[in-house]
Design a protein around this motif. Structure first.
Motif, PDB file in Angstrom:
ATOM      1  N   ASN A 334       0.852  -1.186   0.000  1.00 39.61           N
ATOM      2  CA  ASN A 334       0.000   0.000   0.000  1.00 39.61           C
ATOM      3  C   ASN A 334       0.891   1.240   0.000  1.00 39.61           C
ATOM      4  N   PRO A 335       0.309   2.407  -0.313  1.00 38.88           N
ATOM      5  CA  PRO A 335       1.122   3.625  -0.428  1.00 38.88           C
ATOM      6  C   PRO A 335       1.942   3.898   0.825  1.00 38.88           C
ATOM      7  N   ALA A 336       1.362   3.668   1.999  1.00 31.94           N
ATOM      8  CA  ALA A 336       2.092   3.947   3.230  1.00 31.94           C
ATOM      9  C   ALA A 336       3.391   3.143   3.249  1.00 31.94           C
ATOM     10  N   PHE A 337       3.310   1.904   2.805  1.00 33.13           N
ATOM     11  CA  PHE A 337       4.511   1.080   2.849  1.00 33.13           C
ATOM     12  C   PHE A 337       5.530   1.495   1.793  1.00 33.13           C
ATOM     13  N   TRP A 338       5.056   2.110   0.721  1.00 35.16           N
ATOM     14  CA  TRP A 338       6.017   2.600  -0.273  1.00 35.16           C
ATOM     15  C   TRP A 338       6.959   3.651   0.322  1.00 35.16           C
ATOM     16  N   GLY A 339       6.494   4.316   1.351  1.00 34.96           N
ATOM     17  CA  GLY A 339       7.385   5.241   2.060  1.00 34.96           C
ATOM     18  C   GLY A 339       8.557   4.495   2.672  1.00 34.96           C
TER      19      GLY A 339
ATOM     20  N   LEU B 327       5.557  14.647  -1.174  1.00 34.29           N
ATOM     21  CA  LEU B 327       4.828  14.998  -2.395  1.00 34.29           C
ATOM     22  C   LEU B 327       4.248  13.731  -3.036  1.00 34.29           C
ATOM     23  N   GLY B 328       5.015  12.649  -2.985  1.00 31.77           N
ATOM     24  CA  GLY B 328       4.548  11.377  -3.530  1.00 31.77           C
ATOM     25  C   GLY B 328       3.294  10.879  -2.824  1.00 31.77           C
ATOM     26  N   TYR B 329       3.252  11.055  -1.521  1.00 26.77           N
ATOM     27  CA  TYR B 329       2.084  10.612  -0.754  1.00 26.77           C
ATOM     28  C   TYR B 329       0.821  11.317  -1.188  1.00 26.77           C
ATOM     29  N   THR B 330       0.963  12.598  -1.539  1.00 28.52           N
ATOM     30  CA  THR B 330      -0.233  13.367  -1.904  1.00 28.52           C
ATOM     31  C   THR B 330      -0.884  12.820  -3.171  1.00 28.52           C
ATOM     32  N   ALA B 333      -0.775   7.414  -5.286  1.00 28.85           N
ATOM     33  CA  ALA B 333      -0.431   6.749  -6.535  1.00 28.85           C
ATOM     34  C   ALA B 333      -0.613   5.245  -6.430  1.00 28.85           C
ATOM     35  N   ASN B 334      -0.778   4.616  -7.568  1.00 26.65           N
ATOM     36  CA  ASN B 334      -0.794   3.154  -7.604  1.00 26.65           C
ATOM     37  C   ASN B 334       0.647   2.647  -7.539  1.00 26.65           C
ATOM     38  N   PRO B 335       0.823   1.356  -7.212  1.00 21.32           N
ATOM     39  CA  PRO B 335       2.172   0.821  -7.046  1.00 21.32           C
ATOM     40  C   PRO B 335       3.066   1.082  -8.259  1.00 21.32           C
ATOM     41  N   ALA B 336       2.495   0.950  -9.462  1.00 22.84           N
ATOM     42  CA  ALA B 336       3.320   1.157 -10.653  1.00 22.84           C
ATOM     43  C   ALA B 336       3.929   2.547 -10.635  1.00 22.84           C
ATOM     44  N   GLY B 339       7.063   3.337  -8.586  1.00 25.45           N
ATOM     45  CA  GLY B 339       8.350   3.096  -9.247  1.00 25.45           C
ATOM     46  C   GLY B 339       8.917   4.383  -9.827  1.00 25.45           C
ATOM     47  N   ILE B 340       8.041   5.196 -10.400  1.00 21.41           N
ATOM     48  CA  ILE B 340       8.464   6.495 -10.945  1.00 21.41           C
ATOM     49  C   ILE B 340       8.935   7.411  -9.819  1.00 21.41           C
ATOM     50  N   ILE B 341       8.173   7.426  -8.740  1.00 19.10           N
ATOM     51  CA  ILE B 341       8.559   8.276  -7.596  1.00 19.10           C
ATOM     52  C   ILE B 341       9.934   7.854  -7.071  1.00 19.10           C
ATOM     53  N   ALA B 342      10.098   6.515  -6.930  1.00 19.97           N
ATOM     54  CA  ALA B 342      11.383   6.017  -6.430  1.00 19.97           C
ATOM     55  C   ALA B 342      12.513   6.382  -7.386  1.00 19.97           C
ATOM     56  N   ALA B 343      12.236   6.291  -8.686  1.00 20.58           N
ATOM     57  CA  ALA B 343      13.281   6.641  -9.669  1.00 20.58           C
ATOM     58  C   ALA B 343      13.629   8.126  -9.593  1.00 20.58           C
TER      59      ALA B 343
END
Lengths: 427, 427
Positions: A334-339, B327-330, B333-336, B339-343
């Motif tokens: 989930n998004p929280a875990f992406w953090g 900013l990413g949290y706002t 986003a979907n998991p895919a 990947g862009i945020i992480a990049a």
């Protein structure tokens, strides 16, 4: 300063390894013996090389040197059977004192040469740490001069085949030649009662047999390990495997090829992670082992470069990022875990950033400046090993939690250690 | 080498700025004039300072110097009204030739001193670039010697107040003193027909009035900008604002305080991003401006340190990460898309990693080694400015796509540029 390289010996004992190349063109740890002498000595300030060759070796050696950029002069010894002392004698018109004399069929490491070049007379080694003590030429010295020299004698040291001489040596050479019609270096040294300088425990070896060449390669690769900055996993495990590989690969692979191979395996791990984290963990660990090979090969074959080190670091960061990102996708988090995933990626890069940026700021290595840093777990080899373990146990979410905490904590501790050192400086 | 610092002048013109501190303890760009002389000259190899003081200044100056670590000797001038030439004369027993003489109430930048110290006689400047040309002491030189010197004359150069002298000067000083009962430096210089050495265009100023002190601060701060590595946004906008702030803050804030302030504003931006990306973008841009202040203050007040630079880099990376993460949290986003945020986060860190790691590998600055790097957009000031624009336009997803592409492409181009330079070296 000039150096005379004695390269007129026949090297009959090298057998199959030799084929039709002169002995000084035999490759040891990826580089010809002659090239090693030229490269290392010119870095230490030698400006011109007088290379004494025989008729057979002249052609190949001349071709090898052409365009090498070194300043050299070939001197032909048409009667190599008169001994290597005669070869030295032939160089007499091309040198001024002091000059160096090096046995072309020896291999020396940089540290040895750096010390030896400061000495006077014959450089001796009291340990004979890397040589076959039976086969080596022994020296008996007394009051700082050679008393006796030869293979069969009871020695107090070993003859390293490296000399810092003045032109007086040629009188002694001439005497021996006139008496005997031939002259070995050892006879001249004995007659001159040459001064000795001790440089003990550093790597020098003569390469007489194919077994010698293999052993020299092995020793050079092992001494090429730059341990500072290695984590526990590297010290205890990775290095053992990577050295085994490097010893075999150093004559075949360039450091760049090894870097690309290691990164390619790392990329493969990232792709596999999308399918099987367990298999990916193993491949990732394999790439971590291979990551040691490029540096080992580079240093052993004197090919290490700033560019190689820089590129390798960038590739490592890229591989780490892609592996963690791919692993993150498998979680369907989930998004929280992406953090958490992002924090693990960030911390992973920052572990390296914090230490490399230290070097950019201080122009010093943080592991040498702050010894406590060496025991701070979280270096790449350790992280990858732990990552493999968690992947094998299918604990991916737990892995990200651990990495997010561990890596960022390590950066924080790095800051505290550097800050403490700064405080210490002030007082 | 020793330096005589003339610090016995009364400095009546400094008025309110002076209060009860001697003129040489006036702070300019965060540091006392005297401390600047001591610090810069000792870095250039001066080992001992002879400081000529008056009765009034002796106490405060002695207190200031205690525990400073500099090697100094105070010489009391009980009759400062006899002129600064008399002060010089009093130092005669404490120096050997060659020695330096410095006007205590002047301010010099390091580059000026580095050149001046190599000169001989009176150091002159033909441009007078930073001084009030009306007020300054003019020099007329001919054949490498002083012809005439004074305020009212038609000069060919300006007297910088910096001298490299031998002990003969004391004979001339004595003559003038015996004739007139007092002696100004200019009279002694004229009598000695002192040699001159030109060092033109670099910063030196005398600090006579509060306005001088303000102007010296302003000039020192402006000359403290390390432009290499600045992006277009910095050059065209950020620096203008940060310099305005630094000029006012340099006497009040330490570089560390400025670093913390800038990072705190960056952190605030990250928190605000969770609520209002537009407001956050503006605050982020503000922190980017403030990010210039610590370096400007540090260099202008001679407080720049390896630790400061290192810490500042780490804090910048941390702020960038947290801002982008928030900013990413706002986006929800979907998991895919994560990947862009992480990049984008990865590339953002790697832009700095690739250039700093270059310095760690080559011990050289990439922007100085590869000038094309200066025009490669994607430096922090540029990224933050673009980020602000996208935040104001509520185009957050587009921003991440752009950053993921832009930053990683920049790293790739960096690799290509370095590789090209390596290739060029080989041939």
């Amino acid at each position: 300063m000039k150096a005379v390289i004695l390269a007129a010996g026949h090297g009959t004992r090298l057998g199959p390894l030799r084929r039709d190349v002169p002995k000084v063109l035999i490759r040891v740890a990826g580089r010809e013996l002659l090239w090693r002498h030229l490269r290392l000595l010119s870095e230490l300030g030698v400006e011109e090389f007088i290379i004494v060759v025989n008729a057979e070796g002249r052609g190949p050696i001349e071709e090898f040197l052409r365009g090498s950029g070194f300043k050299y002069r070939l001197v032909l010894n048409e009667a190599p059977e008169k001994g290597n002392g005669y070869s030295l004698y032939l160089a007499r018109d091309h040198v001024e004192a002091p000059f160096l004399v090096v046995m072309g069929d020896h291999v020396y490491e940089e540290e040895f040469l750096r010390e030896a070049i400061k000495g006077k007379g014959l450089i001796i080694d009291r340990t004979g740490r890397f040589v076959d003590k039976e086969e080596a030429t022994k020296v008996k010295d007394e009051g700082g001069r050679v008393e006796e020299i030869g293979k069969g004698i009871e020695g107090t040291a070993f003859d390293t085949g490296f000399f810092v001489l003045d032109t007086e040596i040629f009188h002694h050479a001439q005497e021996v030649l006139e008496e005997k019609g031939r002259a070995e270096m050892s006879e001249i040294v004995r007659r001159a009662r040459l001064e000795v300088t001790e440089v003990s425990g550093l790597l020098w070896m003569d390469v007489d047999t194919p077994e010698d060449a293999r052993r020299a390669t092995r020793v050079l690769v092992r001494r090429a390990v730059k341990e500072v900055g290695d984590g526990a996993v590297s010290r205890l495990f990775n290095r053992r495997v990577s050295l085994w590989i490097s010893e075999r690969a150093v004559n075949r692979l360039t450091p760049n090829q090894a870097s690309i191979l290691s990164s390619a395996v790392g990329l493969l791990a990232a792709f596999v992670a999308l399918v099987s984290p367990a298999a990916a963990g193993l491949i990732y660990q394999l790439s971590s082992i291979l990551d040691g090979v490029d540096g080992e090969i580079a240093r052993a074959s004197l090919r290490n470069s700033s560019f190689g080190g820089w590129m390798d670091s960038l590739l490592d960061r890229g591989v780490d990022f892609l592996f963690l990102l791919a692993l993150g996708y498998t979680l369907e988090a989930n998004p929280a875990f992406w953090g958490i995933i992002a924090a693990a990626i960030f911390g992973t890069i920052m572990v390296s950033y914090s230490t490399e940026r230290y070097k950019a700021a201080y122009l010093l290595d943080i592991y040498q400046e702050i010894p406590a840093m060496r025991y701070l777990v979280g270096k790449r080899d350790e992280r990858i090993f732990v990552t493999m373990c968690f992947c094998l146990g299918s604990k991916i979410a737990e892995l990200f939690l651990l990495l997010a905490f561990w890596t960022n904590l390590r950066v924080l501790i790095t800051v505290l250690l550097v800050w403490k050192k700064e405080k210490g400086k002030g007082s």
